[in-house]
Design an enzyme around this catalytic site. Structure first.
Site, short mmCIF file in Angstrom:
data_model
loop_
_atom_site.label_atom_id
_atom_site.label_comp_id
_atom_site.label_asym_id
_atom_site.label_seq_id
_atom_site.Cartn_x
_atom_site.Cartn_y
_atom_site.Cartn_z
N HIS A 1 0.88 -1.18 0.00
CA HIS A 1 0.00 0.00 0.00
C HIS A 1 0.92 1.23 0.00
O HIS A 1 1.69 1.43 0.94
CB HIS A 1 -0.91 0.01 1.23
CG HIS A 1 -1.93 -1.09 1.19
ND1 HIS A 1 -2.27 -1.84 2.28
CD2 HIS A 1 -2.68 -1.55 0.15
CE1 HIS A 1 -3.20 -2.72 1.93
NE2 HIS A 1 -3.45 -2.58 0.64
N GLU B 1 1.68 3.73 3.04
CA GLU B 1 2.04 3.21 4.36
C GLU B 1 3.55 3.34 4.55
O GLU B 1 4.32 2.41 4.33
CB GLU B 1 1.53 1.78 4.50
CG GLU B 1 0.01 1.76 4.40
CD GLU B 1 -0.61 0.39 4.48
OE1 GLU B 1 -1.84 0.33 4.47
OE2 GLU B 1 0.13 -0.61 4.54
N HIS C 1 3.01 -3.36 6.94
CA HIS C 1 1.94 -2.38 6.66
C HIS C 1 1.74 -1.47 7.86
O HIS C 1 2.20 -1.76 8.96
CB HIS C 1 0.61 -3.10 6.39
CG HIS C 1 0.56 -3.83 5.09
ND1 HIS C 1 -0.18 -3.41 4.03
CD2 HIS C 1 1.19 -4.96 4.68
CE1 HIS C 1 -0.03 -4.24 3.02
NE2 HIS C 1 0.80 -5.20 3.38
N GLU D 1 0.77 -5.30 10.79
CA GLU D 1 0.18 -3.96 10.87
C GLU D 1 0.87 -3.25 12.03
O GLU D 1 0.72 -3.63 13.18
CB GLU D 1 -1.33 -4.06 11.12
CG GLU D 1 -2.10 -4.75 10.01
CD GLU D 1 -2.28 -3.88 8.76
OE1 GLU D 1 -1.86 -2.70 8.79
OE2 GLU D 1 -2.82 -4.38 7.76
#
Ligand SMILES: [Zn+2]
Length: 351
Positions: free
Chosen positions: A73, A76, A168, A231
């Protein structure tokens, strides 16, 4: 020897990738760095292979092939910055390299545009899903990243282990600020991965129960990698990240690639297993949770979480937690995941 143009790419892989710069001095796009201890090969935009030169002396044999990706992404930023800094430290000899390492900055075009993606979410296009959107600007990149991973893992020595960490940052807050997502593999999770997640002070792990279309799902399924998506906190623009928040994960990644010992006393993460999802039936979908509800927020049995025409999602377990709620997806797609805690059973069954 490494020319200055190559040095610039290795010293700031992020800046070089954003600028579309590539090594220019020789056709192989390859050379040596770390005072000759590491061989590098620039394979594609944002794709860099690093290998120890003396990898065949038994004790120092690179027993691991480690793929670390960030920027799948494009907005990020923090993990991209961490990964770029790690490349610089390896190239300068400040961080020893004890494994084969493939560094991947995933969606370089989206990184340049400071956006999550251009046409389609790249992390929904792996495992061949890119074939459904051949016109998408992300489709060729998904193909290239699948091939880069396969090429890398196919060259793993027979006894070597295969790792993939896909880094991420999340859009929304989370009851557990840093958490990992393990792809569905059909088997029990690996103890080695949990030991590493503990070393990285990851607070929670979500275990998928169906195959996904993420990069880590692809490497687990097609390459046999021990893989996870991490994450690591909230999204911010380049240069505005407080990298200290990522210190534990960064240190654990560096221990993994340099062959240093993990902290054996680190607490194991809590574990949550997917038990259901909210599926968007139509644009009439109503999610009965706050727009900014934190990931892993718990709800009690009987709570109606979503309604969409005749469709309702009602919490059926004593407690379910919602992860990645997103009512703005296209109809037919997942508008939220529901998980229950399975810490005891999962940790008891690690292989
Ligand atoms: Zn992401």
């Amino acid at each position: 020897m490494t020319s200055s143009a190559d040095s610039a790419v290795l010293a700031d892989f992020l800046a070089a990738t954003l600028a579309g710069r590539r090594p220019v001095h020789d056709d192989a796009n390859a050379g040596a760095c770390a005072n000759g201890a590491v061989r590098w090969q620039w394979q594609d935009e944002g794709v860099l292979l690093l290998e120890p030169v003396h990898g065949d002396a038994d004790k120092d044999a690179p027993a691991r092939s480690v793929l670390i990706s960030a920027g799948v992404h494009g907005d990020e930023t923090a993990p991209i910055e961490l990964l770029s800094q790690m490349v610089a430290d390896i190239a300068a000899g400040r961080l020893p390299l004890a494994c084969r390492l493939l560094v991947v900055l995933g969606n370089a075009a989206a990184m340049r545009a400071a956006t999550r993606y251009e046409d389609d979410d790249l992390n929904r296009l792996f495992g061949g899903r890119h074939a459904r959107v051949p016109q998408s600007r992300e489709a060729p990149r998904a193909i290239a990243l699948e091939q880069a991973a396969q090429r890398f893992f196919e060259a793993t020595p027979a006894a070597g282990t295969r790792w993939h960490l896909d880094l991420h940052t999340a859009i929304r807050a989370s009851a557990f600020e840093q958490f990992a997502l393990l792809p569905y593999t059909g088997g029990a999770p690996a103890r080695a991965m949990f030991d590493w997640l503990a070393d990285a002070r990851i607070a929670a792990v979500l275990i998928h129960t169906e195959k996904g279309a993420t990069y880590s799902s692809f490497t687990a399924d097609a390459c046999g990698a021990t893989a996870c998506t991490l994450e690591l906190g909230k999204v911010r623009p380049f240069g505005q990240n407080d990298l200290a928040r990522f210190a534990h994960a960064d240190a654990a990644i560096r221990r993994l690639v340099s062959g240093a010992h993990a902290d054996a006393d680190a607490p194991m993460p809590r574990v949550f297993t997917v038990i259901g999802q909210i599926t968007k039936q139509s644009d009439a979908l109503q999610l009965h949770v706050a727009a900014d509800v934190a990931n892993f927020t718990p709800f009690a049995r009987g709570t109606v979480l979503a309604e969409d025409g005749a469709y309702r999602y009602v919490v059926a377990h004593d407690e379910e937690r919602i992860v990645f709620p997103n009512p703005s997806v296209k109809p037919g797609l997942r508008a939220g995941l529901l998980v229950v805690e399975t810490t005891g059973a999962t940790l008891a069954a690690l292989v």
